[in-house]
Design a protein around this motif. Structure first.
Motif, mmCIF file in Angstrom:
data_model
loop_
_atom_site.group_PDB
_atom_site.id
_atom_site.type_symbol
_atom_site.label_atom_id
_atom_site.label_comp_id
_atom_site.label_asym_id
_atom_site.label_seq_id
_atom_site.Cartn_x
_atom_site.Cartn_y
_atom_site.Cartn_z
ATOM 1 N N VAL A 40 9.733 14.585 5.474
ATOM 2 C CA VAL A 40 10.572 13.630 6.399
ATOM 3 C C VAL A 40 10.569 12.176 5.608
ATOM 4 C CG1 VAL A 40 8.720 12.866 7.845
ATOM 5 C CG2 VAL A 40 11.043 12.898 8.868
ATOM 6 N N ASP A 41 9.559 11.802 5.169
ATOM 7 C CA ASP A 41 9.713 10.353 4.590
ATOM 8 C C ASP A 41 10.745 10.461 3.160
ATOM 9 O OD1 ASP A 41 7.998 9.089 6.213
ATOM 10 O OD2 ASP A 41 6.083 9.734 5.333
ATOM 11 N N PRO A 87 0.870 -1.375 0.070
ATOM 12 C CA PRO A 87 -0.027 -0.059 -0.025
ATOM 13 C C PRO A 87 0.914 1.335 -0.027
ATOM 14 C CG PRO A 87 -0.749 -1.408 1.798
ATOM 15 C CD PRO A 87 0.473 -2.119 1.172
ATOM 16 N N PHE A 88 0.371 2.328 -0.792
ATOM 17 C CA PHE A 88 1.219 3.643 -0.850
ATOM 18 C C PHE A 88 1.403 4.154 0.548
ATOM 19 C CE2 PHE A 88 0.916 7.973 -0.534
ATOM 20 C CZ PHE A 88 1.716 8.690 -1.545
ATOM 21 N N GLU A 89 0.747 4.069 1.512
ATOM 22 C CA GLU A 89 1.247 4.761 2.887
ATOM 23 C C GLU A 89 2.198 3.766 3.415
ATOM 24 O OE1 GLU A 89 -2.129 4.892 5.429
ATOM 25 O OE2 GLU A 89 -3.045 6.578 4.194
ATOM 26 N N GLU A 90 2.354 2.301 3.384
ATOM 27 C CA GLU A 90 3.266 1.572 4.031
ATOM 28 C C GLU A 90 4.589 1.932 3.089
ATOM 29 O OE1 GLU A 90 4.572 -3.141 3.924
ATOM 30 O OE2 GLU A 90 2.425 -2.447 3.840
ATOM 31 N N ALA A 91 4.542 1.989 1.573
ATOM 32 C CA ALA A 91 5.691 2.143 0.807
ATOM 33 C C ALA A 91 6.439 3.663 1.302
ATOM 34 C CB ALA A 91 5.399 2.224 -0.529
ATOM 35 N N MET A 92 5.677 4.633 1.730
ATOM 36 C CA MET A 92 6.260 5.813 1.913
ATOM 37 C C MET A 92 6.833 5.892 3.429
ATOM 38 S SD MET A 92 5.794 7.780 -0.533
ATOM 39 C CE MET A 92 6.446 9.284 0.151
ATOM 40 N N LEU A 93 6.288 5.012 4.104
ATOM 41 C CA LEU A 93 6.938 4.934 5.773
ATOM 42 C C LEU A 93 8.339 4.170 5.544
ATOM 43 C CD1 LEU A 93 6.749 5.675 8.609
ATOM 44 C CD2 LEU A 93 5.133 3.892 8.980
ATOM 45 N N GLU A 103 13.550 -7.016 -8.932
ATOM 46 C CA GLU A 103 12.304 -7.083 -7.996
ATOM 47 C C GLU A 103 11.271 -6.069 -8.319
ATOM 48 O OE1 GLU A 103 11.810 -8.804 -5.560
ATOM 49 O OE2 GLU A 103 13.754 -9.660 -5.418
ATOM 50 N N LEU A 104 10.204 -6.798 -8.865
ATOM 51 C CA LEU A 104 8.984 -5.956 -8.891
ATOM 52 C C LEU A 104 7.936 -6.088 -7.903
ATOM 53 C CD1 LEU A 104 9.901 -7.979 -12.212
ATOM 54 C CD2 LEU A 104 8.428 -6.003 -12.834
ATOM 55 N N CYS A 105 7.274 -5.105 -7.945
ATOM 56 C CA CYS A 105 6.068 -5.008 -6.879
ATOM 57 C C CYS A 105 5.202 -4.101 -7.434
ATOM 58 C CB CYS A 105 6.788 -4.293 -5.517
ATOM 59 S SG CYS A 105 7.103 -2.859 -5.792
ATOM 60 N N PHE A 106 3.965 -4.128 -6.715
ATOM 61 C CA PHE A 106 2.607 -3.330 -7.149
ATOM 62 C C PHE A 106 2.596 -2.397 -5.889
ATOM 63 C CE2 PHE A 106 1.295 -7.309 -9.393
ATOM 64 C CZ PHE A 106 1.111 -6.598 -10.718
ATOM 65 N N ILE A 107 2.587 -0.993 -6.272
ATOM 66 C CA ILE A 107 2.075 -0.378 -5.245
ATOM 67 C C ILE A 107 0.486 0.252 -5.293
ATOM 68 C CG2 ILE A 107 2.574 2.379 -4.079
ATOM 69 C CD1 ILE A 107 4.934 0.138 -3.971
ATOM 70 N N THR A 108 -0.049 -0.125 -4.306
ATOM 71 C CA THR A 108 -1.618 -0.013 -4.224
ATOM 72 C C THR A 108 -2.152 1.077 -3.386
ATOM 73 O OG1 THR A 108 -1.661 -1.389 -2.504
ATOM 74 C CG2 THR A 108 -1.670 -2.563 -4.861
ATOM 75 N N ASP A 109 -3.492 1.358 -3.380
ATOM 76 C CA ASP A 109 -4.113 2.231 -2.541
ATOM 77 C C ASP A 109 -3.700 3.630 -2.608
ATOM 78 O OD1 ASP A 109 -5.641 -0.194 -1.944
ATOM 79 O OD2 ASP A 109 -4.380 -0.854 -0.427
ATOM 80 N N PHE A 110 -3.366 4.025 -3.619
ATOM 81 C CA PHE A 110 -3.082 5.520 -3.617
ATOM 82 C C PHE A 110 -4.296 6.363 -3.275
ATOM 83 C CE2 PHE A 110 0.123 3.900 -6.588
ATOM 84 C CZ PHE A 110 1.127 4.818 -6.395
ATOM 85 N N PRO A 111 -3.869 7.604 -2.412
ATOM 86 C CA PRO A 111 -5.088 8.366 -2.062
ATOM 87 C C PRO A 111 -5.743 9.172 -3.173
ATOM 88 C CG PRO A 111 -2.848 9.352 -1.652
ATOM 89 C CD PRO A 111 -2.572 7.911 -1.931
ATOM 90 N N MET A 112 -7.092 9.306 -3.257
ATOM 91 C CA MET A 112 -7.773 9.699 -4.357
ATOM 92 C C MET A 112 -7.239 11.284 -4.536
ATOM 93 S SD MET A 112 -10.274 8.662 -6.321
ATOM 94 C CE MET A 112 -11.348 9.497 -7.795
#
Length: 584
Positions: A396-397, A275-281, A420-429
């Motif tokens: 900060v992130d 998820p986007f938030e997890e990726a940023m953190l 290494e491939l991954c999907f980033i999901t659940d971006f804020p609208m």
């Protein structure tokens, strides 16, 4: 063929004593007085030809195009070139015809063109493309594109080309606009992506569409972005969910990378979904390089009751670098220099000593209980170093992500032998712009998670969209989404971003009206072909895998674009320049 019976990589010892004809460019000439050796080069390879008659050499220079005829003979054992496929033989020629004479001095040696200044390379791109490495990149690109087409067709997708001349659309970048001759004061735009057309194809009853689509965006260049235009594997599926799109992307990309990766490891399907938030953190970016084992942790809560002023009332991030305490003093000095260069005020850190105690300027602010808590929380071990990043919420992130990347590179812990491939999901609208108004953060045509209910009842900044990216080794390959196919949700979503219903109908009339005639749920994505090939060829600059790229200033150095046009041409499209264009 009139000019050749074989190409320059085709002859073998089975052709001994045959009379053959070859054609190509003069790669090198070695004249030994009375006998000359020419390496003749074409797209396929090199064959050595021998000329025993000086008169046949008249007018022949490096890079001239010639056709030769003669007999295939075996080379003397001491002259065999094992680096060439044709290195055991040569052609003793008796006729030479100059097909295209090289009359100008070469601006660079063809074999060294990649070491030449880019402006010169692109001005003489037709010569640069003769360099084997550059040439092979373009041939490799052709093979990858061919494979992608075959793969998509095998999965039941139909290739359909969409228009190049279209209307302006808010895709997030500047449009290239084209004045209309027949309709005074009106303009076409080059498509930033075939977004609306591919959605209209789904409404039209096509089940699975794809194309290798040209896209045009007036953006500044970067190492992984060519200015002006780029190509993407654009595909869309009717009656599809996010997971359906993921399954196709995993199939296509895994097979493509596995086939063309040159033996490197490729992450198998299913790709990680972050998820986007997890990726940023965790990684400080929505384009994480998962080859880097370092992760970022949130230490804000930990420091709430620590009397260390710089960390109070601000978010704090930490990065544990295993074994980093053994690095030299200059390593830490250079990391501090880097931190200052990206806008940080400093780079605090703690190192773990053999007895489990901490060393570093922040250590004295931690009680024994807090030290024990930190050790257990982060599983700290001897010689580990914990770096701290503290700044405003908005930056900060990003700063932590840059420090993570720098540590990974300088500690040499990024595995360069895998993809290494991954999907980033659940971006804020939505997000707030500088004026405090809502803006779309991603594709405005995406379906909000929760549908109309979320748009009406939820805090807009908490609404997630069915939007996703594919990332490989820190490079964004693709964005995609489940599309908003309901006109009522479409109007509401745009209304929240400041568009009236009339504006939506006017700007996106085709989609808006089509959705009133029965639109299926649909979803898709568009992996970037140029970036994919750049990664597979391990090139640092995307221009190395494009046949005729613009330079970093969006100029075509070969043909001279953009250029001036005549007053008559301007009149025909009803344009008058507001000020004279200065002559250069």
């Amino acid at each position: 063929m009139a000019y050749r019976t074989h190409n320059c990589n085709e002859l073998t010892l089975e052709n001994l004593n045959e009379r053959v004809s070859l054609a190509g460019w003069v790669d090198t000439i070695r004249d030994h007085g009375g006998v000359a050796f020419i390496d003749l080069r074409d797209q396929y390879g090199i064959t050595q030809v021998v000329v025993n008659d000086d008169s046949l050499m008249n007018g022949i220079r490096k890079e001239s195009v010639i056709s030769v005829s003669g007999t295939v003979v075996k080379r003397d054992e001491e002259t065999v070139n094992k680096k060439l496929k044709t290195g055991e033989l040569e052609v003793k020629v008796d006729t030479v015809e100059i097909l295209g004479e090289c009359t100008e001095n070469l601006p660079f040696d063809i074999s060294e063109s990649t070491d030449t200044r880019e402006e010169v390379r692109l001005t003489y791109r037709f010569l640069d493309l003769r360099n084997k490495k550059v040439h092979d990149n373009i041939m490799f690109r052709s093979q990858v594109v061919s494979f992608l087409r075959e793969k998509m067709t095998s999965l039941g997708f139909t290739e359909i080309t969409t228009p190049i001349l279209t209307c302006s659309s808010p895709e997030g970048a500047r449009d290239y606009i084209i004045p209309s001759r027949k309709h005074e004061g009106k303009f076409y735009a080059l498509p930033q992506a075939p977004q609306q057309f591919k959605q209209l194809l789904m409404v039209s009853g096509f089940d699975k569409y794809f194309q290798i689509a040209p896209c045009f965006r007036d953006e500044d260049a970067r190492a992984d972005r060519s200015p002006g235009e780029f190509y993407q594997l654009d595909f869309e599926m009717a009656f599809a969910t996010q997971e359906d799109v993921f399954a196709v992307a995993e199939d296509v990309l895994y097979d493509t990378f596995t086939k063309f990766c040159g033996g490197k490891k490729v992450s198998p399907a299913p790709f990680r979904k972050i998820p986007f938030e997890e990726a940023m953190l965790k990684y400080g970016t929505d384009k994480p390089d998962l080859r880097n084992p370092l992760e970022i942790c949130d230490l804000s809560k930990f420091f709430e009751d620590v009397e260390f002023k710089p960390f109070q009332k601000k978010p704090v991030r930490g990065i544990v670098a295993p074994g980093c305490a053994k690095m030299s003093k200059s390593f830490f000095e250079k990391m501090l220099e880097y931190a200052l260069s990206i806008g940080m005020k400093g780079l605090g850190y703690l190192t773990v000593l053999e007895d489990g105690s901490f060393k570093g300027p922040i250590a004295k602010f931690l009680t024994d209980e807090k030290k024990a808590e930190l050790t257990e929380m982060l599983s700290l071990k001897t010689d580990d170093t914990l770096f701290f990043i503290c700044d405003r919420e908005k930056v900060v992130d990003q700063l932590a992500g840059q420090i993570r990347t720098a540590l990974g590179e300088r500690m040499d812990i990024i595995d360069k032998d895998r993809f290494e491939l991954c999907f980033i999901t659940d971006f804020p609208m939505y997000e707030r712009n500088e004026e405090g108004n809502l803006d779309f953060t991603h594709n405005p045509f995406s379906m909000p998670q929760g549908g109309m209910d979320a748009l009406i009842n939820d805090d807009p900044l908490t609404i997630k969209a069915y939007q996703y990216d594919i990332v490989c080794n820190g490079v964004e390959l693709s964005s995609g989404a489940v599309r908003n196919h309901r006109p009522d949700i479409m109007v509401k979503a745009f209304e929240m971003a400041g568009y009236t219903a009339d504006e939506v109908e006017k700007r996106f009339g085709a989609l808006f009206h089509a959705f009133h005639y029965g639109a299926p749920p649909h979803a898709g994505m568009a992996p970037g072909v140029d970036r994919m090939i750049m990664l597979l060829k391990d090139e640092e600059n995307i221009r190395e895998v494009i046949a005729f790229p613009m330079n970093s200033n969006a100029q075509d150095m070969l043909l001279g674009a953009p250029g001036t046009v005549t007053e008559q041409q301007l009149r025909e499209v009803h344009i008058k320049l507001r000020r004279p264009v200065p002559e250069k």
